[in-house]
Design a protein around this motif. Structure first.
Motif, mmCIF file in Angstrom:
data_model
loop_
_atom_site.group_PDB
_atom_site.id
_atom_site.type_symbol
_atom_site.label_atom_id
_atom_site.label_comp_id
_atom_site.label_asym_id
_atom_site.label_seq_id
_atom_site.Cartn_x
_atom_site.Cartn_y
_atom_site.Cartn_z
ATOM 1 N N TRP A 32 0.650 -1.326 0.114
ATOM 2 C CA TRP A 32 -0.034 -0.179 -0.051
ATOM 3 C C TRP A 32 0.774 1.249 0.097
ATOM 4 C CZ3 TRP A 32 -1.275 -4.359 2.841
ATOM 5 C CH2 TRP A 32 -2.239 -5.169 2.716
ATOM 6 N N PRO A 33 1.774 1.506 -1.100
ATOM 7 C CA PRO A 33 2.553 2.575 -1.053
ATOM 8 C C PRO A 33 2.048 3.905 -0.998
ATOM 9 C CG PRO A 33 2.348 1.513 -3.313
ATOM 10 C CD PRO A 33 1.895 0.698 -2.320
ATOM 11 N N ASN A 34 0.625 4.206 -1.360
ATOM 12 C CA ASN A 34 0.104 5.352 -1.476
ATOM 13 C C ASN A 34 -0.628 5.542 -0.293
ATOM 14 O OD1 ASN A 34 1.375 5.968 -4.083
ATOM 15 N ND2 ASN A 34 -0.361 4.876 -5.011
ATOM 16 N N SER A 35 -0.780 4.734 0.831
ATOM 17 C CA SER A 35 -1.677 4.980 1.837
ATOM 18 C C SER A 35 -0.899 5.577 3.115
ATOM 19 C CB SER A 35 -2.122 3.639 2.310
ATOM 20 O OG SER A 35 -3.051 3.059 1.328
ATOM 21 N N PRO A 36 -1.548 6.347 3.812
ATOM 22 C CA PRO A 36 -0.609 6.600 5.267
ATOM 23 C C PRO A 36 -0.269 5.322 6.036
ATOM 24 C CG PRO A 36 -2.830 7.873 4.995
ATOM 25 C CD PRO A 36 -2.870 6.894 3.944
ATOM 26 N N GLU A 37 0.945 5.582 6.640
ATOM 27 C CA GLU A 37 1.246 4.365 7.328
ATOM 28 C C GLU A 37 0.376 3.406 8.290
ATOM 29 O OE1 GLU A 37 5.337 3.075 10.395
ATOM 30 O OE2 GLU A 37 4.851 5.092 9.594
ATOM 31 N N THR A 38 -0.423 4.414 9.270
ATOM 32 C CA THR A 38 -1.415 3.851 9.951
ATOM 33 C C THR A 38 -2.214 2.872 9.040
ATOM 34 O OG1 THR A 38 -2.531 5.686 10.113
ATOM 35 C CG2 THR A 38 -1.164 5.392 11.779
ATOM 36 N N GLN A 39 -2.766 3.402 7.942
ATOM 37 C CA GLN A 39 -3.797 2.761 7.342
ATOM 38 C C GLN A 39 -3.315 1.564 6.500
ATOM 39 O OE1 GLN A 39 -7.294 3.402 6.700
ATOM 40 N NE2 GLN A 39 -7.044 1.429 6.021
ATOM 41 N N ALA A 40 -1.792 1.635 6.014
ATOM 42 C CA ALA A 40 -1.213 0.671 5.271
ATOM 43 C C ALA A 40 -1.106 -0.631 6.513
ATOM 44 C CB ALA A 40 0.146 1.093 4.925
ATOM 45 N N ARG A 41 -0.580 -0.321 7.705
ATOM 46 C CA ARG A 41 -0.715 -1.458 8.747
ATOM 47 C C ARG A 41 -1.797 -1.737 9.116
ATOM 48 N NH1 ARG A 41 3.877 -1.820 12.089
ATOM 49 N NH2 ARG A 41 5.694 -0.558 11.584
#
Length: 220
Positions: A38-47
């Motif tokens: 998920w390279p385009n998502s914020p880190e919290t959302q990607a996690r």
């Protein structure tokens, strides 16, 4: 058990599984996987997305605990479990072909034919993630190199019919491979098949002009 895991239909789920299999010899950090998938998502959302995908992977994969080693920081496909992987089989057979190159031609031919037979097309063609592109191209180039080596070996062994078969096979995957057109033209010419040689030449010329806007090389 030779039954498809039907619940693996989600693209992110397939991508995660593929990455873990292709990088099975090292533990993968959750942070790395989250950014990768998920390279385009914020880190919290990607996690958060990764946690959900791991949850679905555990539910979808039969005997998930046998194959996956998961903790709070990382995840790994266990390379020492009992499973077969087509990519590993292709690479292993290609390795035998490299070793066979230092042995006799019969061993080399068997290994090259095995490597060519195992390759059934581009790696995961439905996956468009950036990470898979170099893996896909690496395997494709290995396959094309094996085909070219096999074609040359068969010519040396004067098995011209099989050499032409593999030459046409190579052109199906790499229709702009000019050296292969030349080899086919030469084979037709040596068999006094001038019309066949000209057909190959015109096919080569048409493709090069249409796809690359160039004329064939002088040797062709």
């Amino acid at each position: 058990g030779d039954k498809p895991a039907l619940a693996m239909g989600r693209a992110r789920l397939q991508s995660l599984l593929a990455y873990l299999l292709l990088h099975r010899h090292a533990r993968q950090s959750r942070q790395h996987l989250a950014f990768l998938l998920w390279p385009n998502s914020p880190e919290t959302q990607a996690r958060s997305n990764l946690r959900k995908t791991i949850y679905h992977l555990r539910r979808s994969l039969p005997d998930a605990g046998t194959y996956l080693c998961i903790d709070a920081h990382s995840i790994q496909w266990r390379p020492d479990t009992c499973f077969t992987l087509d990519v590993a089989a292709v690479e292993e057979t290609g390795g035998r072909a490299d070793a066979g190159g230092r042995a006799d031609s019969a061993i080399l031919r068997t290994a090259l034919e095995g490597a060519v037979a195992l390759y059934q097309g581009d790696l995961l063609p439905s996956c468009y993630d950036d990470w898979i592109l170099p893996e896909r191209e690496r395997l494709r180039q290995q396959f094309l190199e094996a085909l070219a080596r096999l074609m040359r070996l068969l010519e040396d062994q004067r098995d011209y019919a099989r050499a032409m078969h593999y030459a046409n096979h190579l052109l199906r995957y790499d229709p702009l491979h000019e050296d292969t057109y030349r080899r086919l033209m030469r084979r037709h010419a040596l068999g006094d098949d001038r019309a066949g040689a000209l057909r190959v030449y015109h096919a080569c010329t048409t493709l090069l002009r249409r796809e690359l806007g160039v004329e064939p090389g002088l040797e062709t």
